[in-house]
Design a protein around this motif. Structure first.
Motif, short mmCIF file in Angstrom:
data_model
loop_
_atom_site.label_atom_id
_atom_site.label_comp_id
_atom_site.label_asym_id
_atom_site.label_seq_id
_atom_site.Cartn_x
_atom_site.Cartn_y
_atom_site.Cartn_z
N LYS A 15 27.88 41.03 44.51
CA LYS A 15 28.91 40.78 43.36
C LYS A 15 29.55 39.14 43.16
N ARG A 19 36.41 33.65 47.20
CA ARG A 19 34.77 33.22 46.60
C ARG A 19 34.59 31.67 46.57
N ASN A 30 39.87 35.10 43.61
CA ASN A 30 41.26 35.60 43.87
C ASN A 30 42.51 35.42 43.75
N THR A 70 34.14 46.22 50.50
CA THR A 70 35.61 46.02 50.66
C THR A 70 35.83 44.93 50.87
N ALA A 71 36.58 44.16 50.67
CA ALA A 71 36.64 42.62 51.23
C ALA A 71 35.70 41.53 50.44
N GLY A 129 39.40 41.14 43.44
CA GLY A 129 39.58 41.92 42.30
C GLY A 129 40.41 42.31 41.69
N SER A 130 39.87 43.35 40.51
CA SER A 130 41.56 43.16 39.81
C SER A 130 42.07 44.34 39.89
N THR A 131 41.90 46.12 40.42
CA THR A 131 42.91 46.36 40.53
C THR A 131 44.24 46.06 41.28
N ARG A 147 30.87 33.64 49.63
CA ARG A 147 32.17 34.24 49.95
C ARG A 147 32.49 33.54 51.34
N GLY A 168 34.28 48.57 46.50
CA GLY A 168 33.49 48.48 45.37
C GLY A 168 32.89 49.38 44.91
N ASP A 184 39.72 38.07 51.42
CA ASP A 184 38.62 37.46 51.05
C ASP A 184 38.95 36.36 49.71
#
Ligand code: 6PG
Length: 225
Positions: free
Chosen positions: A165, A74, A84, A142-143, A46-48, A170, A137, A72
């Motif tokens: 998502k 994609r 990721n 998560t993951a 993710g981005s955080t 994934r 999320g 995790d």
């Protein structure tokens, strides 16, 4: 996991959350390297976490003693911008002197089934982690562990076929494998995560709450409480 084993910490700014997260990673790395000669860390996607990874590229440490894993991935080409691993490499891993063999990316370009099989073989050679970083999320995933899904906790790495998502395909570490760590730290920013946090604090069974830790789970929050 009972709720008192979750240590909530709110921050006044994203920068102060990022700084605290970096300091926690550094402290755990120093402790792990001192006691067992290595530091095994699982990265969040993710981005955080991106700003934390950017801060980490400038720290003073023996990168040869770091072993990097991913919670995790994609199922996209290995150099795809939305991977990721691509985010972690561009923000951090391309800028440090770490042996390439110390970075254990998930071979998600092989697809969910073959990629999970290969990563299970990788993780079968790895003991408990020292730190697992995770995001959250809006739907409390998560993951790549999503609500309404079931997981085989006998496996370390799972094939995911219908992630809500994107992309739908994934690979994710299982809750059990993510829980095999001395420390677990969630990084959560943004009001859009409030419902998920409320569910978590209410004790609802959400994907995030399936990840536990004997030393307690830390949740760093900004713009959500
Ligand atoms: C992914 C991540 C996912 C992420 C959360 C939070 O592949 O997207 O593994 O679990 O951590 O969706 O994402 P943000 O940090 O971008 O809000």
């Amino acid at each position: 996991m009972n709720l008192k084993q979750i240590k909530w910490q709110s921050f006044e700014s994203q920068a102060s959350l990022d700084q605290a997260a970096m300091e926690k990673v550094i402290a755990l790395a120093e402790s792990s390297i001192k006691t067992r000669g290595q530091f095994h860390i699982v990265l969040a996607g993710g981005s955080t976490p991106k700003n934390v990874y950017t801060l980490l590229k400038n720290i003073k440490t023996d990168w040869h003693k770091w072993q990097i894993y991913f919670g995790d991935e994609r199922c996209l080409d290995s150099d795809h911008q939305d991977r990721n691993s691509t985010m972690a490499f561009e923000a951090w891993l391309n800028h440090i002197d770490i042996p390439v063999q110390n970075i254990h990316t998930i071979p998600a370009e092989l697809g969910p089934v073959e990629g999970a099989h290969v990563y299970n073989q990788t993780l079968s050679q790895v003991g408990d982690f020292d730190l697992v970083l995770l995001g959250l999320g809006e739907d409390a995933h998560t993951a790549s562990l999503f609500p309404g899904h079931s997981w085989d906790n006998n496996l370390d790495a799972l094939a995911v076929f219908d992630a809500p998502k994107p992309p739908p395909l994934r690979i994710s570490m299982s809750p059990a494998r993510l829980s095999r760590s001395k420390s677990v730290l969630f990084l959560v920013s943004g009001k859009e995560k409030q419902t998920a946090i409320n569910q978590w604090k209410a004790g609802d069974l959400i994907p995030a709450s399936t990840v536990t830790c004997n030393n307690g789970v830390d949740v760093f929050c900004f713009n959500v409480s």
